[in-house]
Design an enzyme around this catalytic site. Structure first.
Site, mmCIF file in Angstrom:
data_model
loop_
_atom_site.group_PDB
_atom_site.id
_atom_site.type_symbol
_atom_site.label_atom_id
_atom_site.label_comp_id
_atom_site.label_asym_id
_atom_site.label_seq_id
_atom_site.Cartn_x
_atom_site.Cartn_y
_atom_site.Cartn_z
ATOM 1 N N LYS A 75 118.707 21.972 16.587
ATOM 2 C CA LYS A 75 119.899 21.431 17.238
ATOM 3 C C LYS A 75 121.172 21.996 16.605
ATOM 4 O O LYS A 75 122.095 22.401 17.312
ATOM 5 C CB LYS A 75 119.881 19.894 17.169
ATOM 6 C CG LYS A 75 118.706 19.260 17.896
ATOM 7 C CD LYS A 75 118.785 17.752 17.923
ATOM 8 C CE LYS A 75 118.632 17.125 16.549
ATOM 9 N NZ LYS A 75 117.275 17.360 15.975
ATOM 10 N N THR A 76 121.226 22.027 15.275
ATOM 11 C CA THR A 76 122.397 22.582 14.602
ATOM 12 C C THR A 76 122.535 24.069 14.897
ATOM 13 O O THR A 76 123.644 24.569 15.134
ATOM 14 C CB THR A 76 122.296 22.359 13.087
ATOM 15 O OG1 THR A 76 122.186 20.957 12.818
ATOM 16 C CG2 THR A 76 123.525 22.893 12.374
ATOM 17 N N ASP A 120 126.756 15.699 14.447
ATOM 18 C CA ASP A 120 125.348 15.449 14.154
ATOM 19 C C ASP A 120 125.114 13.944 14.017
ATOM 20 O O ASP A 120 126.020 13.202 13.635
ATOM 21 C CB ASP A 120 124.956 16.162 12.857
ATOM 22 C CG ASP A 120 123.456 16.323 12.719
ATOM 23 O OD1 ASP A 120 122.727 16.062 13.697
ATOM 24 O OD2 ASP A 120 123.005 16.710 11.621
ATOM 25 N N THR A 169 118.555 12.275 16.983
ATOM 26 C CA THR A 169 117.101 12.141 16.927
ATOM 27 C C THR A 169 116.641 10.931 17.724
ATOM 28 O O THR A 169 115.444 10.743 17.914
ATOM 29 C CB THR A 169 116.633 11.994 15.469
ATOM 30 O OG1 THR A 169 117.311 10.888 14.853
ATOM 31 C CG2 THR A 169 116.934 13.263 14.679
ATOM 32 N N ARG A 228 111.789 24.359 10.864
ATOM 33 C CA ARG A 228 112.287 24.109 9.505
ATOM 34 C C ARG A 228 111.127 24.019 8.517
ATOM 35 O O ARG A 228 111.189 24.579 7.417
ATOM 36 C CB ARG A 228 113.112 22.816 9.469
ATOM 37 C CG ARG A 228 113.542 22.409 8.052
ATOM 38 C CD ARG A 228 114.419 21.180 8.084
ATOM 39 N NE ARG A 228 115.716 21.487 8.686
ATOM 40 C CZ ARG A 228 116.520 20.579 9.221
ATOM 41 N NH1 ARG A 228 116.143 19.305 9.271
ATOM 42 N NH2 ARG A 228 117.682 20.934 9.726
#
Length: 360
Positions: A75-76, A120, A169, A228
């Site tokens: 997302k980032t 975020d 999330t 990640r």
């Protein structure tokens, strides 16, 4: 405690999706710079590409974008790509950092025209700031309250057009008025092993690591569908290969390295296996209450529920039922155990050697 807090409660997990500030700095060097480099999320990537191309052709700012999904899925990264594709700067902040409407007003008033504001964990923003955001997103204007009580006045403050990119999330925690103000909403899915292999090969090239196809497949299979985690495991396997092997990552090297770090073939770590083993060996596969299960593994209730259980449920190893947690047949197979042959199966609530209320 929510997902984010529970993830922070177990920061040492190699397969945890949360990232600390040090890891975020490492990730920055591995992030793709444009949509062409971004791996996976084909549907979101195609839709977002159309939104950005149309905005560039109009010569205006892109619609506000909401990205939802589990931590670690990109997302980032996508927010930074949006800014890069539009050729504008990006401002990064988070919901927990905005506790007052004044905090948000200060950020919004300092934005340049067309700038991307990445927010975020937007679901954790305070309610006063959230209500101010409604008007800012729709009318590019905020009302700044000056004074208190009957003498307070609202001064309208015009804002330059900007693009808000919100990441969450837990999209279900966003109020409908806020969700409706986003022009584009994209849900990030977990990655397939083949997509993770592409991520690993790309990251290995940037890290100057030699890895073959089988080594990448071994790491991808243990990465829980999350880029990640794949990049984190790659770095740990690289360390092992440099110290105990010839520096090249093969399937055998990757398997031995991840065995040292207690990540098994399905991506389960020590906490995951402890929960399953307690459920199987102490409670005969369940059903058992969450609090009882947490005590059995020596962890907080929220840690078991928010950190361990989501992946176990997604892998089909554990089920949540009204009567409690129940292990599936796949859980017995994965740990190499044989289900007890008592009447009622795993749902009977008595384990091997246990006696029920009215006898065995």
């Amino acid at each position: 405690m929510n997902w984010d807090d529970a993830a922070e409660a177990a920061p040492d997990r190699l397969v945890g999706a949360a990232a600390d500030s040090e890891e975020q700095a490492v990730e920055a060097a591995l992030r793709p710079k444009d949509l062409g480099e971004f791996v996976g999320q084909e549907r979101v990537r195609e839709q977002l590409g159309l939104v950005l191309q149309a905005a560039r052709k109009r010569g205006g700012t892109a619609d506000h974008v909401l990205l939802s999904g589990a931590p670690g899925l990109g997302k980032t990264t996508l927010s930074m790509i949006i800014a890069a594709e539009m050729g504008v700067p990006i401002r990064i902040t988070s919901g927990p950092a905005i506790q007052h409407a004044g905090d948000l007003a200060a950020i919004l008033s300092s934005l340049a025209e067309g700038e991307v504001l990445f927010l975020d964990e937007i679901h954790r923003m305070s309610r006063p700031a959230e209500e101010m955001l409604y008007m800012a997103m729709e009318d590019f204007r905020v009302d700044v309250i000056v004074g208190k009580g009957p003498g307070a006045t609202a001064i309208p403050l015009e804002l330059p057009p900007f693009t808000l990119v919100g990441a969450t999330t837990r999209a279900g925690l966003l109020p409908p008025p806020l969700r409706d103000r986003f022009g584009f909403t994209g849900h990030m899915e977990f990655y397939a092993p083949a997509e993770l292999e592409r991520v690993i090969h790309r990251s290995a090239g940037l890290l100057d690591v030699t890895i073959d196809a089988e080594g990448a497949a071994e790491i991808a299979g243990r990465s829980r569908g999350t880029p990640r985690i794949a990049n984190r495991l790659l770095r740990r396997v690289r360390d092992y290969a440099q110290v105990r092997a010839d520096g090249q990552i093969t399937r055998e090297t990757a398997a031995k390295a991840l065995e040292v770090y207690e990540v098994d073939a399905r991506g389960l770590d020590r906490l995951d296996r402890a929960v399953l083993r307690a459920l199987l060996t102490l409670f005969g596969g369940g059903p058992v209450g969450l609090s009882t299960l947490a005590v059995a593994v020596g962890e907080e209730r929220e840690t078991v529920e928010e950190v361990a259980e989501p992946f176990l449920v997604r892998e089909g190893l554990l089920a949540r039922t009204p009567r409690g947690r129940v292990a599936t047949g796949a859980a017995w197979t994965h740990l190499g155990l044989v289900p007890p042959q008592h009447s009622g199966g795993a749902g009977a609530g008595t384990g091997p050697g246990q006696t029920g209320l009215f006898g065995p």
